[in-house]
Scaffold this motif. Sequence first.
Motif, PDB file in Angstrom:
ATOM      1  N   VAL A  98       0.660  -0.888   0.056  1.00  0.00           N
ATOM      2  CA  VAL A  98       0.048  -0.024   0.027  1.00  0.00           C
ATOM      3  C   VAL A  98       0.707   1.131  -0.079  1.00  0.00           C
ATOM      4  O   VAL A  98       1.653   1.503   0.834  1.00  0.00           O
ATOM      5  CB  VAL A  98      -0.863  -0.098   1.269  1.00  0.00           C
ATOM      6  N   ALA A  99       0.989   1.957  -1.038  1.00  0.00           N
ATOM      7  CA  ALA A  99       1.968   3.166  -1.300  1.00  0.00           C
ATOM      8  C   ALA A  99       1.152   4.381  -0.804  1.00  0.00           C
ATOM      9  O   ALA A  99       1.983   5.267  -0.120  1.00  0.00           O
ATOM     10  CB  ALA A  99       2.185   3.308  -2.783  1.00  0.00           C
ATOM     11  N   VAL A 100       0.113   4.410  -0.968  1.00  0.00           N
ATOM     12  CA  VAL A 100      -0.742   5.638  -0.281  1.00  0.00           C
ATOM     13  C   VAL A 100      -2.012   4.961   0.584  1.00  0.00           C
ATOM     14  O   VAL A 100      -2.958   4.274  -0.234  1.00  0.00           O
ATOM     15  CB  VAL A 100      -1.283   6.688  -1.270  1.00  0.00           C
ATOM     16  N   ASN A 101      -2.211   5.323   1.740  1.00  0.00           N
ATOM     17  CA  ASN A 101      -3.123   4.373   2.602  1.00  0.00           C
ATOM     18  C   ASN A 101      -4.070   5.369   3.053  1.00  0.00           C
ATOM     19  O   ASN A 101      -3.897   6.199   4.098  1.00  0.00           O
ATOM     20  CB  ASN A 101      -2.131   3.717   3.736  1.00  0.00           C
ATOM     21  N   ALA A 102      -5.262   5.593   2.474  1.00  0.00           N
ATOM     22  CA  ALA A 102      -6.364   6.208   2.999  1.00  0.00           C
ATOM     23  C   ALA A 102      -6.057   7.655   3.452  1.00  0.00           C
ATOM     24  O   ALA A 102      -6.604   7.987   4.572  1.00  0.00           O
ATOM     25  CB  ALA A 102      -6.952   5.374   4.192  1.00  0.00           C
ATOM     26  N   VAL A 103      -5.708   8.331   2.689  1.00  0.00           N
ATOM     27  CA  VAL A 103      -5.143   9.785   2.955  1.00  0.00           C
ATOM     28  C   VAL A 103      -6.389  10.738   2.571  1.00  0.00           C
ATOM     29  O   VAL A 103      -6.817  10.791   1.353  1.00  0.00           O
ATOM     30  CB  VAL A 103      -3.893  10.176   2.189  1.00  0.00           C
ATOM     31  N   SER A 104      -6.855  11.428   3.612  1.00  0.00           N
ATOM     32  CA  SER A 104      -7.810  12.387   3.499  1.00  0.00           C
ATOM     33  C   SER A 104      -7.263  13.630   3.688  1.00  0.00           C
ATOM     34  O   SER A 104      -6.844  13.963   4.966  1.00  0.00           O
ATOM     35  CB  SER A 104      -8.884  12.081   4.334  1.00  0.00           C
ATOM     36  N   CYS A 105      -7.471  14.769   2.510  1.00  0.00           N
ATOM     37  CA  CYS A 105      -7.059  16.021   3.003  1.00  0.00           C
ATOM     38  C   CYS A 105      -7.766  16.915   2.001  1.00  0.00           C
ATOM     39  O   CYS A 105      -8.118  16.758   1.124  1.00  0.00           O
ATOM     40  CB  CYS A 105      -5.481  16.173   2.551  1.00  0.00           C
ATOM     41  N   VAL A 131      10.951  24.495   3.187  1.00  0.00           N
ATOM     42  CA  VAL A 131       9.774  24.268   3.921  1.00  0.00           C
ATOM     43  C   VAL A 131       9.135  25.485   5.035  1.00  0.00           C
ATOM     44  O   VAL A 131       8.014  25.991   4.971  1.00  0.00           O
ATOM     45  CB  VAL A 131       9.624  22.752   4.508  1.00  0.00           C
ATOM     46  N   ARG A 132      10.132  25.662   5.773  1.00  0.00           N
ATOM     47  CA  ARG A 132      10.002  26.748   6.645  1.00  0.00           C
ATOM     48  C   ARG A 132       9.778  28.208   6.132  1.00  0.00           C
ATOM     49  O   ARG A 132       8.843  28.995   6.752  1.00  0.00           O
ATOM     50  CB  ARG A 132      10.961  27.018   7.690  1.00  0.00           C
ATOM     51  N   SER A 133      10.257  28.378   4.849  1.00  0.00           N
ATOM     52  CA  SER A 133      10.271  29.732   4.436  1.00  0.00           C
ATOM     53  C   SER A 133       8.855  30.171   3.451  1.00  0.00           C
ATOM     54  O   SER A 133       8.361  31.214   3.425  1.00  0.00           O
ATOM     55  CB  SER A 133      11.374  30.151   3.391  1.00  0.00           C
ATOM     56  N   LEU A 134       8.187  28.853   3.145  1.00  0.00           N
ATOM     57  CA  LEU A 134       7.199  28.968   2.130  1.00  0.00           C
ATOM     58  C   LEU A 134       5.925  28.552   2.894  1.00  0.00           C
ATOM     59  O   LEU A 134       4.880  28.952   2.504  1.00  0.00           O
ATOM     60  CB  LEU A 134       7.508  28.219   1.178  1.00  0.00           C
ATOM     61  N   ALA A 135       5.927  27.452   3.821  1.00  0.00           N
ATOM     62  CA  ALA A 135       4.679  26.578   4.118  1.00  0.00           C
ATOM     63  C   ALA A 135       3.767  27.536   4.841  1.00  0.00           C
ATOM     64  O   ALA A 135       3.978  28.303   5.906  1.00  0.00           O
ATOM     65  CB  ALA A 135       5.040  25.529   4.824  1.00  0.00           C
ATOM     66  N   ASP A 136       2.397  27.521   4.581  1.00  0.00           N
ATOM     67  CA  ASP A 136       1.143  27.965   5.400  1.00  0.00           C
ATOM     68  C   ASP A 136       0.911  26.653   6.252  1.00  0.00           C
ATOM     69  O   ASP A 136       0.400  27.005   7.422  1.00  0.00           O
ATOM     70  CB  ASP A 136       0.089  28.542   4.824  1.00  0.00           C
ATOM     71  N   ARG A 137       1.203  25.593   5.729  1.00  0.00           N
ATOM     72  CA  ARG A 137       0.685  24.256   6.373  1.00  0.00           C
ATOM     73  C   ARG A 137       1.761  23.219   6.208  1.00  0.00           C
ATOM     74  O   ARG A 137       2.295  23.357   4.893  1.00  0.00           O
ATOM     75  CB  ARG A 137      -0.844  23.946   5.820  1.00  0.00           C
ATOM     76  N   ILE A 138       1.951  22.159   7.036  1.00  0.00           N
ATOM     77  CA  ILE A 138       2.658  21.227   6.498  1.00  0.00           C
ATOM     78  C   ILE A 138       1.828  19.871   6.638  1.00  0.00           C
ATOM     79  O   ILE A 138       1.052  19.467   7.988  1.00  0.00           O
ATOM     80  CB  ILE A 138       3.848  20.902   7.372  1.00  0.00           C
ATOM     81  N   ILE A 139       1.794  18.863   5.918  1.00  0.00           N
ATOM     82  CA  ILE A 139       1.410  17.560   6.024  1.00  0.00           C
ATOM     83  C   ILE A 139       2.528  16.518   5.904  1.00  0.00           C
ATOM     84  O   ILE A 139       3.432  16.861   5.117  1.00  0.00           O
ATOM     85  CB  ILE A 139      -0.158  17.197   5.192  1.00  0.00           C
ATOM     86  N   VAL A 140       2.451  15.585   6.746  1.00  0.00           N
ATOM     87  CA  VAL A 140       3.708  14.664   6.785  1.00  0.00           C
ATOM     88  C   VAL A 140       3.055  13.246   6.314  1.00  0.00           C
ATOM     89  O   VAL A 140       1.963  12.669   7.032  1.00  0.00           O
ATOM     90  CB  VAL A 140       4.369  14.509   8.091  1.00  0.00           C
ATOM     91  N   LEU A 141       3.580  12.626   5.319  1.00  0.00           N
ATOM     92  CA  LEU A 141       3.343  11.082   4.986  1.00  0.00           C
ATOM     93  C   LEU A 141       4.656  10.501   5.497  1.00  0.00           C
ATOM     94  O   LEU A 141       5.790  10.597   5.320  1.00  0.00           O
ATOM     95  CB  LEU A 141       3.137  11.032   3.569  1.00  0.00           C
ATOM     96  N   HIS A 142       4.148   9.081   5.991  1.00  0.00           N
ATOM     97  CA  HIS A 142       5.111   8.105   6.339  1.00  0.00           C
ATOM     98  C   HIS A 142       4.499   6.751   5.857  1.00  0.00           C
ATOM     99  O   HIS A 142       3.494   6.651   6.468  1.00  0.00           O
ATOM    100  CB  HIS A 142       5.437   8.138   7.836  1.00  0.00           C
ATOM    101  N   ASN A 143       5.357   5.932   5.111  1.00  0.00           N
ATOM    102  CA  ASN A 143       4.772   4.675   4.663  1.00  0.00           C
ATOM    103  C   ASN A 143       3.391   4.781   4.169  1.00  0.00           C
ATOM    104  O   ASN A 143       2.670   3.856   4.282  1.00  0.00           O
ATOM    105  CB  ASN A 143       4.498   3.682   5.924  1.00  0.00           C
ATOM    106  N   GLY A 144       3.143   6.083   3.280  1.00  0.00           N
ATOM    107  CA  GLY A 144       1.850   6.062   2.825  1.00  0.00           C
ATOM    108  C   GLY A 144       0.766   6.711   3.611  1.00  0.00           C
ATOM    109  O   GLY A 144      -0.413   6.742   3.068  1.00  0.00           O
ATOM    110  N   THR A 145       0.991   6.947   4.680  1.00  0.00           N
ATOM    111  CA  THR A 145      -0.194   7.264   5.679  1.00  0.00           C
ATOM    112  C   THR A 145       0.147   8.604   6.298  1.00  0.00           C
ATOM    113  O   THR A 145       1.234   9.092   6.716  1.00  0.00           O
ATOM    114  CB  THR A 145       0.075   6.464   6.784  1.00  0.00           C
ATOM    115  N   LEU A 146      -1.029   9.353   6.463  1.00  0.00           N
ATOM    116  CA  LEU A 146      -1.040  10.906   6.758  1.00  0.00           C
ATOM    117  C   LEU A 146      -0.841  10.609   8.183  1.00  0.00           C
ATOM    118  O   LEU A 146      -1.558  10.141   9.099  1.00  0.00           O
ATOM    119  CB  LEU A 146      -2.253  11.500   6.615  1.00  0.00           C
ATOM    120  N   MET A 147       0.425  11.351   8.838  1.00  0.00           N
ATOM    121  CA  MET A 147       0.915  11.192  10.279  1.00  0.00           C
ATOM    122  C   MET A 147       0.534  12.396  11.061  1.00  0.00           C
ATOM    123  O   MET A 147       0.705  12.517  12.169  1.00  0.00           O
ATOM    124  CB  MET A 147       1.962  10.426  10.426  1.00  0.00           C
TER     125      MET A 147
END
Length: 268
Positions: free
Chosen positions: A26-33, A219-235
């Motif tokens: 499972v490369a991307v696992n039920a990611v909801s954003c 990332v620090r200079s641009l992001a309004d928001r960060i999402i982190v993926l790990h093993n295909g899961t939104l963490m």
Amino acid sequence: MVVAANRARPPMLETRGLTIRFGGHVAVNAVSCAFRPGELTCIVGPNGAGKTTYFNLISGQLPASDGQILLDGQDVTRLPVSQRARRGIGRAFQLTSLFPNLPVLENVRLAVQARQQRGIDLLSMWTSHRGVRAQAEACLDRVALAGKRHLPVAALPHGDQRKLEVGILLALQPRIFMFDEPTAGMSVDEVPVILDLIREIRQDRSRTVLLVEHKMDVVRSLADRIIVLHNGTLMADGNPAEVIASPIVQQAYLGVAEAGASAEAGHA
């Protein structure tokens, strides 16, 4: 404050339980954003986390195994790449995807024509239009390639090819800009051109920007928001400072846990 205001706006793009499987993996696992106009979201994670695969699902390069992709509330999960692009999803690739034997200007001019016309035939594609050329020239100016407009793309160094990719994306004028490591392969002197362009795009509150990036200073200079993926899961998903400082991100992305484990192993 900008992010808080955006949260009240309906999402332009949304993924619900988005999943892709390759055999038993499972490369991307039920990611909801949900991604809203006026917001720049950085997608980070270790190598193999599923970041580019998630991008490929959104832009249509890969078919989803499960879940949905919504654009302005409408399901586009089964639409091909071309129809998603016409509806406003624009993608700059991690690896260059250009016409290497055509001049730099011609690559951008074709993108302008593709945006302006539906059902383009070969004759109209190659017909010279002053307005189209002017728009293409303006895009090259923005990525600092005007002086190389007549060179074949194959003659450009890798960093300039990456800049040209961004120029083509600008020419398409999407509503959703998707950048996959846009500064990869660029020299230190070239990077500010692209970062300033991304900041400029972000100022248009009708646009949505998604950025896959490994460099945490970017990332620090641009992001309004960060999402982190790990093993295909939104963490993790939220404010940049809070996400970067969270223990789970420190462990999975920055390698804090691994460093601690190595130290313990050294004392054993």
